[in-house]
Write an enzyme that holds these catalytic residues in place. Structure first.
Site, PDB file in Angstrom:
ATOM      1  N   GLU A 144     -10.648   7.230  -7.161  1.00  0.00           N
ATOM      2  CA  GLU A 144     -11.569   6.134  -7.485  1.00  0.00           C
ATOM      3  C   GLU A 144     -11.329   4.878  -6.663  1.00  0.00           C
ATOM      4  OE1 GLU A 144     -13.266   3.510 -11.263  1.00  0.00           O
ATOM      5  OE2 GLU A 144     -11.868   5.158 -11.626  1.00  0.00           O
ATOM      6  N   LYS A 160     -17.301   7.026 -13.888  1.00  0.00           N
ATOM      7  CA  LYS A 160     -17.331   7.295 -15.323  1.00  0.00           C
ATOM      8  C   LYS A 160     -18.125   8.568 -15.579  1.00  0.00           C
ATOM      9  CE  LYS A 160     -14.854   4.465 -17.595  1.00  0.00           C
ATOM     10  NZ  LYS A 160     -13.706   5.005 -18.351  1.00  0.00           N
TER      11      LYS A 160
END
Length: 333
Positions: A144, A160
């Protein structure tokens, strides 16, 4: 002490901000990482990093342990907390959400693991955008991005939503899931507001695109978005201020951020430390940084894997419990 500061040390927040501002304004390449709340940071010029202390791979920059790539078959066992223990923490978070204290809370746990791989062997064999091994103490292999800066444009890619790729119609399932959609929208809105604190003309360029992650035991699909904004021309003079202003990272805390951090401190039964902090490299012109998820920490002879997921009013306890287990993996194949 002054000589040490020229190389590396763990600096408290305000000193870390000043040091980053100094190095970036001088176009001096450096590496940094912070703890979850941004209360302390490691900062070192790239040329001063001791490879026996710190190994990393971020973009084109690589400093790897001086060891051959292991060829033996890896074993990896995890010992997650009982579902009832998870459920108690989950219910406390849901109660806070129902009281209106949070819209989204990222709840994390540490899980004992056993593996026949040393941390440096996992580092060498793992595949990830952001890899960091510090003093045989902790290892990060994160997919990420936190913040990238290229030619004066800030980019963020909040992540997410995770699903096993073997799930029938996995991509459609996760993109159409109401809970996952609500969670992702909340985080995108939070990151958009965060970026607006340091940049102008903030836009969501791409919304909910799906990427594949390959692990030692399965393939996962993860959902991200792309948010951009234009920085002021003198941003290098303020890079430290900007980075710490954005902490903690929204994708691993929640919204609204200050109250949600209070909930995290109250509900989680351990200190996150450097887990869910950020790490990155400034190359003299641009920045690339990641969120320190996918995290293994060594305490004595025991290894712990730290993982978590976002809880909303739509969350199902069984699915959330499975998600924290699915995220306990090493990205090797």
């Amino acid at each position: 002490m002054a000589a040490l500061a020229e190389k590396e040390m763990l600096l408290p927040r305000n000193d870390a901000i000043r040091r980053i501002n100094q190095l970036s304004s001088q176009a001096e390449p450096f590496l940094f990482f912070t703890d979850f709340l941004g209360s302390v940071a490691y900062i070192s010029r790239l040329e001063d990093i001791d490879p026996k202390e710190l190994s990393f791979q971020i973009g084109p920059f690589l400093s790897s342990p001086n060891a051959a790539k292991p060829t033996h078959r890896p074993s990896f066992k995890r010992y997650p907390l009982h579902k009832e223990d998870f459920k108690r923490s989950f219910e406390k978070v849901v109660e806070e959400i129902n009281f209106g204290n949070s819209f989204l809370t990222n709840l994390t746990f540490q899980t004992p693991i056993k593996t026949n791989l040393k941390l440096e062997e996992i580092f060498i064999r793992s595949q990830a955008k952001y890899k960091l091994l510090y003093k045989d103490s902790f290892l990060v292999f994160s997919p990420e991005t936190f913040l990238q800066i290229r030619n004066g444009i800030a980019y963020s890619y909040p992540m997410k939503g995770t699903i096993d790729a073997k799930t029938p119609n996995a991509k459609e399932v996760i993109l159409e899931d109401p809970k996952e959609t609500a969670e992702h929208i909340t985080i995108v809105d939070l990151i958009r507001n965060d970026i607006s604190q340091i940049a102008d003309n903030v836009q969501v360029k791409r919304f909910r695109f799906v990427e594949e992650v390959i692990t030692h035991e399965k393939r996962l699909l993860q959902v991200s978005s792309e948010i951009t904004g234009r920085l002021r021309s003198d941003w290098r003079n303020h890079l430290g201020d900007y980075l710490f202003q954005l902490l903690p990272a929204g994708s691993i805390s929640g919204a609204p951020k200050p109250k949600t951090v209070e909930i995290i401190k109250k509900v989680e039964a351990y200190e996150r430390g450097f887990y869910t902090g950020i790490c990155g490299i400034f190359d003299g012109q641009n920045l690339d940084s990641g969120v320190m998820i996918r995290f293994v920490e060594k305490e004595g002879a025991q290894l712990y894997y730290k993982s978590g997921g976002g809880i909303t009013s739509f969350s199902d306890v069984d699915k959330e419990y499975q998600e924290i287990i699915d995220k306990i993996y090493v990205p090797i194949y």
